[in-house]
Design an enzyme around this catalytic site. Structure first.
Site, PDB file in Angstrom:
ATOM      1  N   SER A 144      20.110  41.485 -32.529  1.00  0.00           N
ATOM      2  CA  SER A 144      19.910  40.059 -32.815  1.00  0.00           C
ATOM      3  C   SER A 144      19.563  39.921 -34.285  1.00  0.00           C
ATOM      4  O   SER A 144      19.046  40.876 -34.900  1.00  0.00           O
ATOM      5  CB  SER A 144      18.749  39.516 -31.973  1.00  0.00           C
ATOM      6  OG  SER A 144      18.370  38.223 -32.414  1.00  0.00           O
ATOM      7  N   TYR A 157       9.990  40.343 -29.405  1.00  0.00           N
ATOM      8  CA  TYR A 157      11.460  40.389 -29.301  1.00  0.00           C
ATOM      9  C   TYR A 157      12.049  40.959 -30.600  1.00  0.00           C
ATOM     10  O   TYR A 157      12.924  41.840 -30.573  1.00  0.00           O
ATOM     11  CB  TYR A 157      11.964  38.968 -29.035  1.00  0.00           C
ATOM     12  CG  TYR A 157      13.459  38.813 -28.893  1.00  0.00           C
ATOM     13  CD1 TYR A 157      14.122  39.251 -27.748  1.00  0.00           C
ATOM     14  CD2 TYR A 157      14.213  38.191 -29.899  1.00  0.00           C
ATOM     15  CE1 TYR A 157      15.507  39.086 -27.615  1.00  0.00           C
ATOM     16  CE2 TYR A 157      15.586  38.010 -29.770  1.00  0.00           C
ATOM     17  CZ  TYR A 157      16.221  38.460 -28.627  1.00  0.00           C
ATOM     18  OH  TYR A 157      17.581  38.289 -28.499  1.00  0.00           O
ATOM     19  N   LYS A 161      14.339  44.387 -31.089  1.00  0.00           N
ATOM     20  CA  LYS A 161      15.710  44.338 -31.610  1.00  0.00           C
ATOM     21  C   LYS A 161      15.846  45.131 -32.914  1.00  0.00           C
ATOM     22  O   LYS A 161      16.910  45.689 -33.202  1.00  0.00           O
ATOM     23  CB  LYS A 161      16.144  42.884 -31.805  1.00  0.00           C
ATOM     24  CG  LYS A 161      16.299  42.104 -30.487  1.00  0.00           C
ATOM     25  CD  LYS A 161      17.384  42.701 -29.601  1.00  0.00           C
ATOM     26  CE  LYS A 161      17.741  41.812 -28.421  1.00  0.00           C
ATOM     27  NZ  LYS A 161      18.797  42.408 -27.574  1.00  0.00           N
TER      28      LYS A 161
HETATM   29  P1  NAP Z   1      21.637  35.630 -20.745  1.00  0.00           P
HETATM   30  O1  NAP Z   1      22.600  34.514 -20.681  1.00  0.00           O
HETATM   31  O2  NAP Z   1      20.232  35.408 -20.307  1.00  0.00           O
HETATM   32  O3  NAP Z   1      22.259  36.867 -19.947  1.00  0.00           O
HETATM   33  C1  NAP Z   1      21.534  38.043 -19.799  1.00  0.00           C
HETATM   34  C2  NAP Z   1      22.256  38.964 -18.835  1.00  0.00           C
HETATM   35  O4  NAP Z   1      21.482  40.171 -18.701  1.00  0.00           O
HETATM   36  C3  NAP Z   1      22.396  38.397 -17.439  1.00  0.00           C
HETATM   37  O5  NAP Z   1      23.610  38.847 -16.877  1.00  0.00           O
HETATM   38  C4  NAP Z   1      21.199  38.994 -16.697  1.00  0.00           C
HETATM   39  O6  NAP Z   1      21.451  38.980 -15.300  1.00  0.00           O
HETATM   40  C5  NAP Z   1      21.175  40.404 -17.327  1.00  0.00           C
HETATM   41  N1  NAP Z   1      19.890  41.104 -17.279  1.00  0.00           N
HETATM   42  C6  NAP Z   1      18.680  40.659 -17.660  1.00  0.00           C
HETATM   43  N2  NAP Z   1      17.749  41.608 -17.462  1.00  0.00           N
HETATM   44  C7  NAP Z   1      18.396  42.691 -16.965  1.00  0.00           C
HETATM   45  C8  NAP Z   1      17.985  43.994 -16.557  1.00  0.00           C
HETATM   46  N3  NAP Z   1      16.696  44.369 -16.626  1.00  0.00           N
HETATM   47  N4  NAP Z   1      18.913  44.845 -16.098  1.00  0.00           N
HETATM   48  C9  NAP Z   1      20.214  44.479 -16.012  1.00  0.00           C
HETATM   49  N5  NAP Z   1      20.657  43.261 -16.380  1.00  0.00           N
HETATM   50  C10 NAP Z   1      19.758  42.387 -16.848  1.00  0.00           C
HETATM   51  O7  NAP Z   1      21.503  36.222 -22.223  1.00  0.00           O
HETATM   52  P2  NAP Z   1      22.497  36.224 -23.484  1.00  0.00           P
HETATM   53  O8  NAP Z   1      22.054  35.164 -24.404  1.00  0.00           O
HETATM   54  O9  NAP Z   1      23.914  36.273 -23.060  1.00  0.00           O
HETATM   55  O10 NAP Z   1      22.039  37.596 -24.158  1.00  0.00           O
HETATM   56  C11 NAP Z   1      22.829  38.763 -24.210  1.00  0.00           C
HETATM   57  C12 NAP Z   1      22.291  39.631 -25.334  1.00  0.00           C
HETATM   58  O11 NAP Z   1      22.444  38.952 -26.578  1.00  0.00           O
HETATM   59  C13 NAP Z   1      20.803  39.972 -25.209  1.00  0.00           C
HETATM   60  O12 NAP Z   1      20.580  41.301 -25.588  1.00  0.00           O
HETATM   61  C14 NAP Z   1      20.159  39.035 -26.206  1.00  0.00           C
HETATM   62  O13 NAP Z   1      18.919  39.527 -26.692  1.00  0.00           O
HETATM   63  C15 NAP Z   1      21.221  38.986 -27.291  1.00  0.00           C
HETATM   64  N6  NAP Z   1      21.143  37.815 -28.168  1.00  0.00           N
HETATM   65  C16 NAP Z   1      21.297  36.570 -27.662  1.00  0.00           C
HETATM   66  C17 NAP Z   1      21.215  35.491 -28.530  1.00  0.00           C
HETATM   67  C18 NAP Z   1      21.376  34.064 -28.051  1.00  0.00           C
HETATM   68  O14 NAP Z   1      21.136  33.145 -28.845  1.00  0.00           O
HETATM   69  N7  NAP Z   1      21.767  33.822 -26.814  1.00  0.00           N
HETATM   70  C19 NAP Z   1      20.982  35.682 -29.886  1.00  0.00           C
HETATM   71  C20 NAP Z   1      20.823  36.978 -30.348  1.00  0.00           C
HETATM   72  C21 NAP Z   1      20.923  38.044 -29.483  1.00  0.00           C
HETATM   73  P3  NAP Z   1      20.268  39.140 -14.188  1.00  0.00           P
HETATM   74  O15 NAP Z   1      19.228  38.135 -14.540  1.00  0.00           O
HETATM   75  O16 NAP Z   1      20.946  38.901 -12.886  1.00  0.00           O
HETATM   76  O17 NAP Z   1      19.787  40.555 -14.306  1.00  0.00           O
END
Ligand code: NAP
Length: 251
Positions: A144, A157, A161
């Site tokens: 991130s 967080y 990261k």
């Molecule tokens: P999201 O929509 O909340 O999706 C997260 C996914 O991870 C879901 O499929 C969730 O499903 C799964 N998950 C959560 N905990 C888990 C665990 N312990 N074991 C296995 N699966 C797990 O999040 P996202 O925004 O797409 O984020 C994806 C990545 O991008 C993350 O690493 C996040 O830190 C990074 N990121 C996101 C943003 C943003 O703005 N969205 C920005 C920078 C970085 P379940 O709940 O069913 O397990």
């Protein structure tokens, strides 16, 4: 599409791929020709995602996993191997952000949970998968921009990261001679469930988008091109790299 971007004949595991950024990457990888194992903790989420991806037939497989648990990851790798054979690509995408506020007020449990999912998960899965990757491979860690700068109220967080970026660089150095490349993507704000608290509040959203050169939030499929690049032969000379895909936020 240029052949070097093709993922035909490659087997990929993408964690946290039942919604958000991971699901978009799964779609992109399938369209680029890969066989993809999707996973997350909840069976319901896995089933829903499989329904969404059903046009790709038997090139997609789904399983529940908890990325912080070694046993669960071993079961995931074994099931994926049984279905598709040796894994070539791992995307450590599952992530969590359970606490917002100053570090001095944080419960110890917030530290443990965040590190377990955001750091220990990629550490465990990368080392388990690397042992399978005898013909080389690509590991992609979804970090991130919070790993590049100390984001306000997001200290734990951010630390998780930032450590993930050093895991990326260290493993890239260690695994290069085995033809395993390890790279990271740093997304900026992307519209997903994880970031809902930010984009659902118009004041906070305005503040964040004002910091982005492109002046807007990203959509989930805007990380997919970067992931396909790092997964494919198009990036054959790229390892230990950190690719920002943040709409020009940290520049
Ligand atoms: P999201 O929509 O909340 O999706 C997260 C996914 O991870 C879901 O499929 C969730 O499903 C799964 N998950 C959560 N905990 C888990 C665990 N312990 N074991 C296995 N699966 C797990 O999040 P996202 O925004 O797409 O984020 C994806 C990545 O991008 C993350 O690493 C996040 O830190 C990074 N990121 C996101 C943003 C943003 O703005 N969205 C920005 C920078 C970085 P379940 O709940 O069913 O397990």
């Amino acid at each position: 599409m240029n052949d070097r971007f093709s993922l035909t004949g490659r087997n990929a595991i993408i964690t946290g791929s039942t919604r958000g950024i991971g699901l978009a990457m799964a779609k992109g990888f399938l369209e680029a020709g890969a066989a993809v194992t999707i996973c997350s903790r909840k069976q319901e989420g896995v089933d829903q995602a499989l329904t969404e991806l059903k046009e790709h037939g038997d090139r997609v497989f789904g399983k529940t996993v908890h990325v912080g648990k070694r046993d669960s990851l071993e079961e995931l790798l074994a099931a994926s191997r049984e279905r598709f054979g040796t894994v070539h690509i791992v995307v450590n995408n599952a992530g969590t952000n359970v606490y917002s506020g100053p570090i001095i007020d944080s419960p110890d449990s917030a530290w443990d949970k965040t590190m377990e999912v955001n750091l220990k998960g990629p550490y465990l899965l990368s080392k388990l998968a690397a042992k399978q990757m005898v013909d080389g491979g690509s590991i992609i860690n979804v970090s991130s921009i919070a790993g590049l700068i100390a984001l306000d109220q997001q200290g734990i967080y951010s630390i998780s990261k930032a450590a993930l970026l050093m895991l990326t660089k260290t493993m890239a150095r260690e695994l290069g001679r085995q033809k395993i490349r390890v790279n990271a993507i740093c997304p900026g704000l992307i519209k997903t469930k994880l970031s809902e608290a930010i984009w659902a509040d118009p004041k906070v959203e305005k503040h964040v988008t004002s910091q982005k050169a492109l002046g807007r939030i990203g959509e989930t499929d805007e990380l997919t091109g970067a992931a396909i690049y790092l997964a494919s032969d198009a990036s054959s000379f790229t390892t230990g790299a950190v690719l920002q895909v943040d709409g020009g936020m940290v520049i």
